[in-house]
Enzyme design. Sequence first.
Site, PDB file in Angstrom:
ATOM      1  CD  GLU A  80      -3.054  -1.055   0.457  1.00  0.00           C
ATOM      2  OE1 GLU A  80      -3.210  -0.014  -0.225  1.00  0.00           O
ATOM      3  OE2 GLU A  80      -3.836  -2.017   0.438  1.00  0.00           O
ATOM      4  CB  CYS A 126      -1.977   7.087   1.076  1.00  0.00           C
ATOM      5  SG  CYS A 126      -3.387   6.379   1.914  1.00  0.00           S
TER       6      CYS A 126
HETATM    7  P1  NAD Z   1       8.125   5.479   4.632  1.00  0.00           P
HETATM    8  O1  NAD Z   1       8.223   4.726   3.351  1.00  0.00           O
HETATM    9  O2  NAD Z   1       9.204   6.440   4.980  1.00  0.00           O
HETATM   10  O3  NAD Z   1       8.051   4.439   5.863  1.00  0.00           O
HETATM   11  C1  NAD Z   1       7.014   3.501   5.970  1.00  0.00           C
HETATM   12  C2  NAD Z   1       7.455   2.342   6.837  1.00  0.00           C
HETATM   13  O4  NAD Z   1       8.409   1.557   6.121  1.00  0.00           O
HETATM   14  C3  NAD Z   1       8.138   2.732   8.138  1.00  0.00           C
HETATM   15  O5  NAD Z   1       7.731   1.849   9.158  1.00  0.00           O
HETATM   16  C4  NAD Z   1       9.611   2.565   7.820  1.00  0.00           C
HETATM   17  O6  NAD Z   1      10.406   2.337   8.943  1.00  0.00           O
HETATM   18  C5  NAD Z   1       9.572   1.350   6.912  1.00  0.00           C
HETATM   19  N1  NAD Z   1      10.683   1.192   5.964  1.00  0.00           N
HETATM   20  C6  NAD Z   1      11.276   2.161   5.224  1.00  0.00           C
HETATM   21  N2  NAD Z   1      12.197   1.612   4.405  1.00  0.00           N
HETATM   22  C7  NAD Z   1      12.175   0.274   4.626  1.00  0.00           C
HETATM   23  C8  NAD Z   1      12.900  -0.838   4.097  1.00  0.00           C
HETATM   24  N3  NAD Z   1      13.839  -0.675   3.161  1.00  0.00           N
HETATM   25  N4  NAD Z   1      12.609  -2.077   4.551  1.00  0.00           N
HETATM   26  C9  NAD Z   1      11.643  -2.265   5.480  1.00  0.00           C
HETATM   27  N5  NAD Z   1      10.952  -1.249   6.040  1.00  0.00           N
HETATM   28  C10 NAD Z   1      11.209   0.004   5.619  1.00  0.00           C
HETATM   29  O7  NAD Z   1       6.700   6.212   4.633  1.00  0.00           O
HETATM   30  P2  NAD Z   1       6.122   7.301   5.647  1.00  0.00           P
HETATM   31  O8  NAD Z   1       6.815   8.602   5.449  1.00  0.00           O
HETATM   32  O9  NAD Z   1       6.056   6.733   7.031  1.00  0.00           O
HETATM   33  O10 NAD Z   1       4.599   7.418   5.119  1.00  0.00           O
HETATM   34  C11 NAD Z   1       4.215   8.212   4.033  1.00  0.00           C
HETATM   35  C12 NAD Z   1       4.085   7.383   2.770  1.00  0.00           C
HETATM   36  O11 NAD Z   1       3.232   6.267   2.977  1.00  0.00           O
HETATM   37  C13 NAD Z   1       3.424   8.181   1.645  1.00  0.00           C
HETATM   38  O12 NAD Z   1       4.067   7.857   0.438  1.00  0.00           O
HETATM   39  C14 NAD Z   1       1.985   7.687   1.658  1.00  0.00           C
HETATM   40  O13 NAD Z   1       1.303   7.854   0.437  1.00  0.00           O
HETATM   41  C15 NAD Z   1       2.201   6.235   1.991  1.00  0.00           C
HETATM   42  N6  NAD Z   1       0.989   5.629   2.547  1.00  0.00           N
HETATM   43  C16 NAD Z   1       0.268   4.796   1.752  1.00  0.00           C
HETATM   44  C17 NAD Z   1      -0.911   4.245   2.236  1.00  0.00           C
HETATM   45  C18 NAD Z   1      -1.750   3.353   1.371  1.00  0.00           C
HETATM   46  O14 NAD Z   1      -2.639   2.692   1.903  1.00  0.00           O
HETATM   47  N7  NAD Z   1      -1.537   3.296   0.067  1.00  0.00           N
HETATM   48  C19 NAD Z   1      -1.336   4.521   3.542  1.00  0.00           C
HETATM   49  C20 NAD Z   1      -0.556   5.368   4.330  1.00  0.00           C
HETATM   50  C21 NAD Z   1       0.614   5.913   3.821  1.00  0.00           C
END
Ligand code: NAD
Length: 515
Positions: free
Chosen positions: A267, A301
């Site tokens: 997601e 998102c």
């Molecule tokens: P992010 O990608 O920085 O982090 C998300 C999560 O992934 C965190 O828990 C982080 O620690 C983890 N993470 C990051 N890199 C990783 C890796 N290489 N391996 C494993 N885990 C890793 O995102 P954010 O800033 O917390 O959230 C914002 C983003 O999330 C936006 O792009 C938003 O659109 C998206 N989002 C999407 C949905 C959806 O349902 N489509 C819902 C909420 C947020």
Amino acid sequence: MSTSALPDTAALAERARTALDRCRVDRPRETAGAAGAARTPITGQELFPLDHDDTASVDGAVTAAHGAFTSAWRDTPAPVRGQLVHRLGALLREHKDDLAELVTIEAGKIRSEALGEVQEMIDICDLAVGLSRQLYGRTMPSERPGHRLMETWHPLGVVGVITAFNFPVAVWSWNTCVALVCGDTVVWKPSELTPLTALACHGLLMRAAADVGAPADVHRVVLGGREVGEALVEDRRVALLSATGSTAMGRAVAPRVAARMGRYLLELGGNNAAVVAPSADLDLVVRGSVFSAAGTAGQRCTTLRRLIVHEDVVEEVARRVVDAYKQLRDRIGDPFEESTLVGPLVGERGYTAMRSALERAGADGGEVLVGGGRRLAEEAGDAYYVEPAVVRMPGQTEVVREETFAPILYVMSYRTLEEAVELHNGVPQGLSSAIFTQDQAEAERFLSAAGADCGIVNVNIGTSGAEIGGAFGGEKDTGGGRESGSDSWKAYMRRATNTVNYGGELPLAQGVRFL
Ligand code: NAD
């Protein structure tokens, strides 16, 4: 807004401790010099230090969750598993205010949105409890006499759940409540920005497990950043990795899970648009757009980022949206204040991204019609409060095609519906979309295969604010996953096709003869 309106960090830390105590959750160890910390975007400061997990403790969590899966949970009847989620729902109702308090402190959401997020958890509990008696398989007619052909659904194993900061509890509950009734156990790695909400949810689930006699190890939470997430990604015992976050994160995670033949559910980022047709009810357009674009300070998102307006009404729509944005100006600030509509960005990262996107849009010929400035810069110190911006763009340039996780709404114009759909679909992401029109044929064309290419396509409402009954997720760079309602539960189970011979003969399918 005045300085005194921003609460101080020590008071927020105390509020967080009180909310955890009210949930009767073990308080995190506040060890000085710990690897991590709980923070608040309201002041941009650290609340208190907090231990993070290391790869060894992630391994321990997966071992425990895997043990609970094989020794008990997968064989527990699904309706009995549902009782755990039923009890969790009751505890969430009881502690709705406490959880919302933590969501506001850690994610900066205004009170009403924080309460809404907890309500979403309660709603998914109700859905999952019903689901626990409806994990249907099909029966098909067999071509062979004396045979029955059917499919049955079975639990997968350990589900690893990685979540983003902006929906710190709802996305966990979509995954966990459904996974638990499906017979899976869960290891959760929340965003490093929202550890306290995670500890509170885990604590309430542990209370529910004790109350109904479920094994405690059906759920584990591991705290930390990317490396902790990577340990889950690499672990072969994690049968399904459900990861929510940026597209960059999804791109890093997906090939690694695929390389070990694991399943993933992604997601990821959105870049959502609404098309405004000449027949649209402009009152709906303005209200729907302002909530979708400026709500949650543009950090959903599903946030509306592009408004594609017919040339006959574009000037009027832009003027009315700008007027509505001007009314937001005095309602930016402390998310605990009743009158606040726009809370802080989660941190400097969002602010820098917003400034850079506005500069690039300007260089592409865009004109900022309203907003874009920083508020309370002197008073807020390390916190980032911004005025949501509306930018009139001459076309869909590269910056418009990117997701900037901040409140910027780009307004563009179109002549024909085909042109609008082309602009709409001309971005890498495919999460949520909308059309505002009173013309039913036009709405149907937008909903058709030749229309919007997103996972969520709405008519006469904005792009954000989905209900849990429908499947949630998006296409293209959004990752293709579906969670929450409809038949999303199938991602958390494996399907077996069963052929049962009760006839005493052994006819082969397709008329094959052998021996
Ligand atoms: P992010 O990608 O920085 O982090 C998300 C999560 O992934 C965190 O828990 C982080 O620690 C983890 N993470 C990051 N890199 C990783 C890796 N290489 N391996 C494993 N885990 C890793 O995102 P954010 O800033 O917390 O959230 C914002 C983003 O999330 C936006 O792009 C938003 O659109 C998206 N989002 C999407 C949905 C959806 O349902 N489509 C819902 C909420 C947020």
